[in-house]
Design an enzyme around this catalytic site. Sequence first.
Site, short mmCIF file in Angstrom:
data_model
loop_
_atom_site.label_atom_id
_atom_site.label_comp_id
_atom_site.label_asym_id
_atom_site.label_seq_id
_atom_site.Cartn_x
_atom_site.Cartn_y
_atom_site.Cartn_z
N ARG A 1 0.82 -1.22 0.00
CA ARG A 1 0.00 0.00 0.00
C ARG A 1 0.86 1.27 0.00
NH1 ARG A 1 -3.87 0.30 -2.27
NH2 ARG A 1 -2.96 2.19 -3.09
N LYS B 1 3.15 25.25 -3.53
CA LYS B 1 1.85 24.67 -3.15
C LYS B 1 1.91 23.14 -3.22
CE LYS B 1 -0.53 28.83 -4.67
NZ LYS B 1 -1.39 29.49 -5.66
N LYS C 1 7.00 39.41 -3.01
CA LYS C 1 5.60 39.28 -3.40
C LYS C 1 4.81 40.53 -3.06
CE LYS C 1 4.05 35.21 -3.76
NZ LYS C 1 3.50 33.83 -3.59
N GLU D 1 7.22 40.31 -7.90
CA GLU D 1 5.87 40.11 -8.43
C GLU D 1 5.32 41.46 -8.89
OE1 GLU D 1 3.42 37.83 -5.73
OE2 GLU D 1 1.59 38.76 -6.51
N ASP E 1 1.67 38.57 -12.26
CA ASP E 1 0.66 37.89 -11.46
C ASP E 1 -0.74 38.10 -12.03
OD1 ASP E 1 -0.35 36.45 -9.25
OD2 ASP E 1 -0.92 38.36 -8.32
#
Lengths: 281, 281, 281, 281, 281, 281
Positions: C99, C134, C166, C200, C221
């Site tokens: 598994r 992510k 960012k 960004e 972005d």
Amino acid sequence: MQMGWKRIEEIVDRALAEDVGWGDVTTEALVPAELTGRASFVAKAHGILAGVEVARLVFHRVDPAVQFDITITDGNSIQPGDAVAVVEGKVASILKAERTALNFLQRLSGIATETNRYVEVVKGLGSRIVDTRKTTPGLRILEKYAVRVGGGHNHRLNLGDGVLIKDNHLAALRSRGLAMKDIISRARERAPFNLKVEVEVRTAQEAVEAVEVGADIVMLDNMGLEEMRQAVLLVKGRALIEASGGITLDNVRRVAETGVDLISIGALTHSVRSLDISLEM
Amino acid sequence: MQMGWKRIEEIVDRALAEDVGWGDVTTEALVPAELTGRASFVAKAHGILAGVEVARLVFHRVDPAVQFDITITDGNSIQPGDAVAVVEGKVASILKAERTALNFLQRLSGIATETNRYVEVVKGLGSRIVDTRKTTPGLRILEKYAVRVGGGHNHRLNLGDGVLIKDNHLAALRSRGLAMKDIISRARERAPFNLKVEVEVRTAQEAVEAVEVGADIVMLDNMGLEEMRQAVLLVKGRALIEASGGITLDNVRRVAETGVDLISIGALTHSVRSLDISLEM
Amino acid sequence: MQMGWKRIEEIVDRALAEDVGWGDVTTEALVPAELTGRASFVAKAHGILAGVEVARLVFHRVDPAVQFDITITDGNSIQPGDAVAVVEGKVASILKAERTALNFLQRLSGIATETNRYVEVVKGLGSRIVDTRKTTPGLRILEKYAVRVGGGHNHRLNLGDGVLIKDNHLAALRSRGLAMKDIISRARERAPFNLKVEVEVRTAQEAVEAVEVGADIVMLDNMGLEEMRQAVLLVKGRALIEASGGITLDNVRRVAETGVDLISIGALTHSVRSLDISLEM
Amino acid sequence: MQMGWKRIEEIVDRALAEDVGWGDVTTEALVPAELTGRASFVAKAHGILAGVEVARLVFHRVDPAVQFDITITDGNSIQPGDAVAVVEGKVASILKAERTALNFLQRLSGIATETNRYVEVVKGLGSRIVDTRKTTPGLRILEKYAVRVGGGHNHRLNLGDGVLIKDNHLAALRSRGLAMKDIISRARERAPFNLKVEVEVRTAQEAVEAVEVGADIVMLDNMGLEEMRQAVLLVKGRALIEASGGITLDNVRRVAETGVDLISIGALTHSVRSLDISLEM
Amino acid sequence: MQMGWKRIEEIVDRALAEDVGWGDVTTEALVPAELTGRASFVAKAHGILAGVEVARLVFHRVDPAVQFDITITDGNSIQPGDAVAVVEGKVASILKAERTALNFLQRLSGIATETNRYVEVVKGLGSRIVDTRKTTPGLRILEKYAVRVGGGHNHRLNLGDGVLIKDNHLAALRSRGLAMKDIISRARERAPFNLKVEVEVRTAQEAVEAVEVGADIVMLDNMGLEEMRQAVLLVKGRALIEASGGITLDNVRRVAETGVDLISIGALTHSVRSLDISLEM
Amino acid sequence: MQMGWKRIEEIVDRALAEDVGWGDVTTEALVPAELTGRASFVAKAHGILAGVEVARLVFHRVDPAVQFDITITDGNSIQPGDAVAVVEGKVASILKAERTALNFLQRLSGIATETNRYVEVVKGLGSRIVDTRKTTPGLRILEKYAVRVGGGHNHRLNLGDGVLIKDNHLAALRSRGLAMKDIISRARERAPFNLKVEVEVRTAQEAVEAVEVGADIVMLDNMGLEEMRQAVLLVKGRALIEASGGITLDNVRRVAETGVDLISIGALTHSVRSLDISLEM
């Protein structure tokens, strides 16, 4: 090499984790995985070699298939140009292990070399050169090993395997009305019975007093040469005597000539000069 | 202090495990558990302080109830006699943490102090003093922190966060028929795109060549001053230039005067002299 | 397979600890310890294989004596019915590892397969497909590997090996009166010099501005196609351009056609569909 | 939230180690350490919230001083625009924790949302929706928690806390001449007596046979609806019945209508679509 | 309680991990999370209490909010019916911690109680009761603590903090032609200088011989009472004498009457009878 | 030997770390590193052997080159004088592993021997002897293994793999107005469906009641023999019956004669007498 090998593996693994991070981006981008090569560890300075088996361990933790042949073993003196060991295997593995292996080898050889200088200076006299707890955090077991390789001896490894009553202990206890006699008998009674009791003293008189109430070892802290001689005379072999504080290559022979049994030197490990050794492909 | 605090906790915990072992037999035998006291960290030499928060962490890992007040913060210059911090709490806790705290503080301050000497010497010129991967195994994050405290800058932390094509890479690849151009374009293509590509070169000519085929940084390895000047001239700001190898306090200003951007010095971390600081009860 | 193998061992060991617990009570009750058998990993769907060496590692951590022969290696495309690998050894070991091995293999192949779909769609254009942060907590190194297997490229691995300014950074700094120029020059000065600086931006105009004050990479972005084209035009190869946000299989080719260098897609790893592969005894 | 909290801390710490690495170079270079701010977790899609306390834990492991106020608790349904939680504290801490917190929250909410879809479809019928061991390696405890949050139930956690005799066990044992009866009685005798014995069967006839020789649960593997109905009829409540294999949102209600007790669905965890939630400063 | 607290935390955490597994399924299913209650640790037998702070630690590792008030501290004698401590908090937390806390408390109190029986029997004579390395793997630090609580003393903690030359060492060395004298002087020279040298002997004659060539402690192994008396007489206080082997509550006083300094008893820790203490809600 | 081998390695490594510390100072000082030898594990008492493979593991963790030949395997009965295993290799390795290996072997054999006494006494009757959670912290997996070796059976391993509603649960729930029926149905509904539900009862009447509302197992707590017989009669095979509390070698046969299915005995593991086995060089 008589060391706690498993703990050394942990030290090596952490060092590699720290140096390799998530992978060697340069080598992975450029060097074909199957490319093999050969490299030599070559001494660039005079000294005493220490840590070549640790260097081998570094390579084997990176890649067990790397061949690592040791030409010169720990404790031998090396000259510029000496090939200490030869490594053969995947170039990617060699490049990944190189820096970490050198970092261990240079530092440990530096310690063994410096220790050996002291040992040579006191040769023929009865004193042993010993280390202290002033070691690099995380490397104590290796640094104490390097001291032994250089001909020195080890003081206690940590606070749990030796009784050493220092001035701070004495001050705290005397302020509560205890005399040296009380302090030492309390130590003999409460500390593990298989450990000798060592006491730090400031004068020859204090040394004798401590021995007479049961100290097994007295540490003469930052004492002058004359005072040391006095202490040796008065203690008359009833206890071990350790000289400590301010000892350098310049004065260590005179300290040894006082007849002390042990000479402890923090600088063996707290101020290390790496021995120059490089890896040549 | 901007560091990976959790990893430093691990380093501190290991250092304490190493130094305290299964307990401080002397203190446990002699010092009443409830006895409290106060002690000061006092400088015994001139230098730049680094690691006082690490020292505090050592005390707090031993005993969170210890009060640790910092008088002088990292990065300040200290003089003999300066009280750096005051610690107050159980005497048994203070004695247990003392040696480990000093081992960190003296070593980190030693590195900051040495780094700062280089920084002062090149003052007014545009070159940054940077460290290398020649750090003590297990302490890299702290030693690189001490370099920053001393005014230096950090080179890549590990093999995973910087592309540096060294002579060994070049040798291996050239033997397979690749030219500098191929090597650099392969690096740009395969290594993480957010990392600059640095190449080690031996001559000013090689430096220019590397820059023209895309190197972001060139490392001038053990180059003479004249050759360095030449490299700076030819590269004309199209890439960063790093000088490396054989740089000492004696020659570092002349190196800086060639106009290189970065000067890397292994001795900042591979050969450290502890700065003398002691704990006085 | 170029990965940090030791860390993958840790991931595998944790996965096994989680799945096997204190032992496989069913198999231990029923299957004679000495019974041996043979099983095949068989593809049940079309896709790109990734993780077969991880599957092998799972088996070898359970039982080093299991024979695991790989028929198809990572990166190859597979069809329903293809035998990917054959495992032979104690039945009890095979059942214990099954598994966990499948959980890795199906997930990584799922990621490689999805990545490859994007790569195929933009084929012939100059854009690279790249991943994001992510990823599934604990599996980043493996998931980023699977992206590479599928033909994609990796964005920075973590916050420590890439400078990416960012919108949240910009907002915080602009509210303190800093202009783009100040922000980027501060980043160049304080962040590790071997990392490129990425920013960004929301408009083509902002992109150009960032590049002119020193950005190495600009991330567009959630920009419209026309705005992207504009940005590419204005930047003129002076920096890398990354498109990010809202990119799907449906629009990725049009995004690539704008001429951006990099297209980052969170869904490659945040929304994975396992590729169906089973183990047949 | 009833979970093994300590193990979740370990999972969170590893996720942070993976995402933060040796530090957030961008934030450390740019954002003043003392700057504070405030941010909200805002839903961007419809679904069931799961993992908000895990998100809080992420922030608190990065910085215990961050204030994290939960507005909506796990298990509630959320709409685009809903503020799930508000976080307040050092901007540097918020930026460091952001991605990891979102990675947990989006994934767990994705699982709860998908589970809840199945639960809603079978509402009013007696069947429970249950998960499998097809979870993401390293996250099983969290993913099984998310299934419960979505209204599902958990199958065994690992191989050690449930007896499940699968086709591979049966095949191996039948090849050695054992009948179902022997196999089940061996399981009852040798496996822990407090665990129910579950057997995988292919036909209704086999289901009855297994129950009659002592199975506590039968798993109908990839059976047709008619065959399932037959099994339910024949077993007559003497054992629990689990349907497994090929079950989707489209057919799950019909499966439930056959009267099975449990419906297990691997896709709940092996093919997760993150629920879109973002952090807005 | 003077113990290496951090290591005890690790022992407690492992014990909890072992006993709680992935959660207390019974309590989680039945007991409302917010339900609070109160329970007492009540003695069911006569003995010496040891480990109540370990029991408290167990509760606090499960739930720091549990209130744990100690009524009787370690080292006190307890009678059936005595309330040792009172715990108050969430019922779910109490039920989770109960068994592990009792397992520690009963075992450590059992050791302290048994040790104390020996101590009481030899009262008024000069001999100390000491333990051995025959402890339960993983619990040495706690079991040695319990021996001290019972009035006994500790022999060396491990192979690294005491020199004990056993018959197997002597046999191996004698077979290579070394005499007792050589062996002891080699030990003094090579082993850490702060450790006493202990030798195992079989006869009084051998004891004297060992002392005369420098042994600090002699261990009389399985010697008759008359022979022991002889050894004490001949050694005349020049070294510590330890009796070992075959010592029971029945003969320990006669052994002490021979005048030996130390009496070591393996059964203190290798054959423990738990002291009956229970937790009553 | 069917055990979670990896976890046992961890237990063994910790035991060695605890016993060897930083090295065996005696052996390192005295025994030449290359000296080899041979030693036998010899039984000194009658009993059932358990743990010989654990003893082998201890030696192999210290030194993989040691040869360890097992003559008698676990589960066999041994007589004084029986050679259980022979070990051959470096003397230093043998001396380092000796004590830890014996500590495991003697304790596990002690448990197997005691368990077997109970098993023999109830022979021919249908009752199984089972253990409890009253095990030594940290050694549960090994102690439960020793119980099986002695012919006993294991109760649940931990709180996560068995539902056992104890008096404390019942008290807490009844005080909130729940009847046995409610409690059991809540357990069936909320606890993992693959676990049987066991309830602790005080009277035969309560036992029947519990079974009739769905208990799978009833535990008769400290019940008299007559009451037990009554319970067996009334339950009539509809559930398993476990007797618990106050059971000794003297009364266990009478308990078994009542017809209970399981007899659980805490003393199997909470009060162990080591079986005497020694290592002879």
